[in-house]
Write a protein that holds these residues in place. Sequence first.
Motif, PDB file in Angstrom:
ATOM      1  N   THR A  91       0.814  -1.221   0.000  1.00 48.32           N
ATOM      2  CA  THR A  91       0.000   0.000   0.000  1.00 48.32           C
ATOM      3  C   THR A  91       0.850   1.275   0.000  1.00 48.32           C
ATOM      4  O   THR A  91       0.332   2.357  -0.286  1.00 48.32           O
ATOM      5  N   LEU A  92       2.131   1.141   0.332  1.00 46.29           N
ATOM      6  CA  LEU A  92       2.995   2.324   0.413  1.00 46.29           C
ATOM      7  C   LEU A  92       3.893   2.502  -0.812  1.00 46.29           C
ATOM      8  O   LEU A  92       4.456   3.581  -1.011  1.00 46.29           O
ATOM      9  N   ILE A  93       4.044   1.450  -1.597  1.00 48.19           N
ATOM     10  CA  ILE A  93       4.949   1.529  -2.749  1.00 48.19           C
ATOM     11  C   ILE A  93       4.341   2.411  -3.836  1.00 48.19           C
ATOM     12  O   ILE A  93       3.197   2.227  -4.246  1.00 48.19           O
ATOM     13  N   ARG A  94       5.133   3.383  -4.275  1.00 51.30           N
ATOM     14  CA  ARG A  94       4.708   4.292  -5.336  1.00 51.30           C
ATOM     15  C   ARG A  94       5.614   4.117  -6.551  1.00 51.30           C
ATOM     16  O   ARG A  94       6.800   3.828  -6.410  1.00 51.30           O
ATOM     17  N   PRO A  95       5.064   4.319  -7.744  1.00 51.24           N
ATOM     18  CA  PRO A  95       5.905   4.223  -8.946  1.00 51.24           C
ATOM     19  C   PRO A  95       6.936   5.349  -8.969  1.00 51.24           C
ATOM     20  O   PRO A  95       6.712   6.426  -8.407  1.00 51.24           O
ATOM     21  N   CYS A  96       8.045   5.095  -9.612  1.00 51.80           N
ATOM     22  CA  CYS A  96       9.109   6.100  -9.693  1.00 51.80           C
ATOM     23  C   CYS A  96       9.852   5.922 -11.010  1.00 51.80           C
ATOM     24  O   CYS A  96      10.093   4.792 -11.453  1.00 51.80           O
ATOM     25  N   GLY A  97      10.211   7.024 -11.630  1.00 54.65           N
ATOM     26  CA  GLY A  97      10.951   6.964 -12.882  1.00 54.65           C
ATOM     27  C   GLY A  97      12.323   6.336 -12.685  1.00 54.65           C
ATOM     28  O   GLY A  97      12.901   6.397 -11.601  1.00 54.65           O
ATOM     29  N   THR A  98      12.837   5.722 -13.734  1.00 51.26           N
ATOM     30  CA  THR A  98      14.160   5.100 -13.673  1.00 51.26           C
ATOM     31  C   THR A  98      15.033   5.629 -14.805  1.00 51.26           C
ATOM     32  O   THR A  98      14.537   6.104 -15.829  1.00 51.26           O
ATOM     33  N   ALA A  99      16.335   5.537 -14.599  1.00 56.01           N
ATOM     34  CA  ALA A  99      17.293   5.952 -15.625  1.00 56.01           C
ATOM     35  C   ALA A  99      18.601   5.229 -15.373  1.00 56.01           C
ATOM     36  O   ALA A  99      18.864   4.763 -14.260  1.00 56.01           O
ATOM     37  N   ASP A 100      19.409   5.148 -16.407  1.00 58.65           N
ATOM     38  CA  ASP A 100      20.705   4.487 -16.269  1.00 58.65           C
ATOM     39  C   ASP A 100      21.660   5.371 -15.480  1.00 58.65           C
ATOM     40  O   ASP A 100      21.785   6.570 -15.752  1.00 58.65           O
ATOM     41  N   ALA A 101      22.334   4.781 -14.513  1.00 57.90           N
ATOM     42  CA  ALA A 101      23.241   5.539 -13.651  1.00 57.90           C
ATOM     43  C   ALA A 101      24.438   6.098 -14.413  1.00 57.90           C
ATOM     44  O   ALA A 101      25.121   7.001 -13.925  1.00 57.90           O
ATOM     45  N   GLY A 102      24.692   5.587 -15.615  1.00 54.57           N
ATOM     46  CA  GLY A 102      25.827   6.063 -16.392  1.00 54.57           C
ATOM     47  C   GLY A 102      25.561   7.340 -17.163  1.00 54.57           C
ATOM     48  O   GLY A 102      26.483   7.914 -17.757  1.00 54.57           O
ATOM     49  N   LEU A 103      24.315   7.820 -17.153  1.00 55.02           N
ATOM     50  CA  LEU A 103      23.989   9.050 -17.871  1.00 55.02           C
ATOM     51  C   LEU A 103      24.634  10.252 -17.196  1.00 55.02           C
ATOM     52  O   LEU A 103      24.876  10.246 -15.987  1.00 55.02           O
ATOM     53  N   ASP A 104      24.894  11.295 -17.994  1.00 52.80           N
ATOM     54  CA  ASP A 104      25.463  12.503 -17.397  1.00 52.80           C
ATOM     55  C   ASP A 104      24.375  13.276 -16.661  1.00 52.80           C
ATOM     56  O   ASP A 104      23.190  12.938 -16.716  1.00 52.80           O
ATOM     57  N   ALA A 105      24.790  14.324 -15.963  1.00 55.92           N
ATOM     58  CA  ALA A 105      23.866  15.071 -15.108  1.00 55.92           C
ATOM     59  C   ALA A 105      22.702  15.656 -15.896  1.00 55.92           C
ATOM     60  O   ALA A 105      21.547  15.602 -15.456  1.00 55.92           O
ATOM     61  N   ASP A 106      22.979  16.228 -17.078  1.00 54.52           N
ATOM     62  CA  ASP A 106      21.908  16.824 -17.876  1.00 54.52           C
ATOM     63  C   ASP A 106      20.850  15.789 -18.241  1.00 54.52           C
ATOM     64  O   ASP A 106      19.649  16.038 -18.138  1.00 54.52           O
ATOM     65  N   ALA A 107      21.307  14.620 -18.689  1.00 57.19           N
ATOM     66  CA  ALA A 107      20.374  13.568 -19.102  1.00 57.19           C
ATOM     67  C   ALA A 107      19.550  13.075 -17.914  1.00 57.19           C
ATOM     68  O   ALA A 107      18.354  12.800 -18.047  1.00 57.19           O
ATOM     69  N   LEU A 108      20.174  12.972 -16.747  1.00 53.88           N
ATOM     70  CA  LEU A 108      19.447  12.524 -15.558  1.00 53.88           C
ATOM     71  C   LEU A 108      18.400  13.555 -15.142  1.00 53.88           C
ATOM     72  O   LEU A 108      17.279  13.197 -14.756  1.00 53.88           O
ATOM     73  N   VAL A 109      18.762  14.817 -15.229  1.00 53.91           N
ATOM     74  CA  VAL A 109      17.805  15.867 -14.875  1.00 53.91           C
ATOM     75  C   VAL A 109      16.609  15.830 -15.820  1.00 53.91           C
ATOM     76  O   VAL A 109      15.454  15.931 -15.394  1.00 53.91           O
ATOM     77  N   LEU A 110      16.871  15.687 -17.103  1.00 52.90           N
ATOM     78  CA  LEU A 110      15.777  15.622 -18.074  1.00 52.90           C
ATOM     79  C   LEU A 110      14.904  14.391 -17.835  1.00 52.90           C
ATOM     80  O   LEU A 110      13.676  14.461 -17.949  1.00 52.90           O
ATOM     81  N   ALA A 111      15.539  13.272 -17.491  1.00 51.97           N
ATOM     82  CA  ALA A 111      14.778  12.053 -17.199  1.00 51.97           C
ATOM     83  C   ALA A 111      13.888  12.275 -15.979  1.00 51.97           C
ATOM     84  O   ALA A 111      12.728  11.840 -15.951  1.00 51.97           O
TER      85      ALA A 111
END
Length: 212
Positions: A91-111
Motif C-alpha cells: 500500500t505504500l509503494i509508489r511508482p518512480c521513474g528510472t534511468a541508467d546511472a551512467g547518464l550525465d547530469a543533464d540527461a538525468l535531470v531531463l529524465a
Amino acid sequence: MLFDIDLLRNGAFGGVQASVKGEGVCLIHTASLAQAVDMFRQSPDLRLLAIVDAQRRPVGVIRERDVRTILFNPFGHALMQNPSIGGSLTTLIRPCGTADAGLDADALVLAYLDAGGDGLVLTRDGVFDSVVDATAFERLSIQRRTQVMTDREARAARIDAAGKAFTADVAHLAAELAEAAERIAAMAGLVVTRAGASRRDAASVAATRAWR
C-alpha cells in the motif's frame, strides 16, 4: 523546481561541471513496514527508499513522509501490527521513474523532469544502483544555475574589457590619424607655398628675359 527545461535541452548547461549523487539504500518488496521504518530511522536524511524485487530490479519507492504519517497517527502502532498493513509494503509503494546511472547530469535531470514524481531510481544493467530524491535535484539545480550565472558574469566582464580595449585602440588610432592628417596638411601647405614661390620665381625670370 528551478530547472529551465529549454536551457537543459539546448545545452546551455553543457559546460557546467556537476554530478548527481543518490542513496544506495534499498529494501526488498517482501519486507514488512517495520523494516522500512527501521531503514528510515537508520538514515535520517533518507527521503525515498527504493523497493526492489529478488533480482534487485526496481519495483518503486516508499516516501519518508508516508511512513511518517503512519508513525504520527494515533493508531500508528496498531496499524503496523495489522498484518494487512504492517505486514506488507504494497500500500505504500509508489511508482518512480528510472534511468541508467551512467547518464550525465543533464540527461538525468531531463529524465527526472520527464518522469515527474518524487525522484529517480538509477540502475546499471537493469539492477538497482541508487535513488535520487527531489531535494538532491533541487540542490543540483541551484548549483548549476549559480555556476551558469558566474560563467555569464565572467563572460560579460571579458566582453566589457575587450570593448574598452577596442575603444581605447580606436581612440589611439583616431589620434594617430588626426596627427597624420595635421602633418599631411602642413606638408601640403608647405608644398603649396613652395609651388607659389617657384611660380613667382619663374614669372620673375620670364619678365627679366622679356625686358632684355
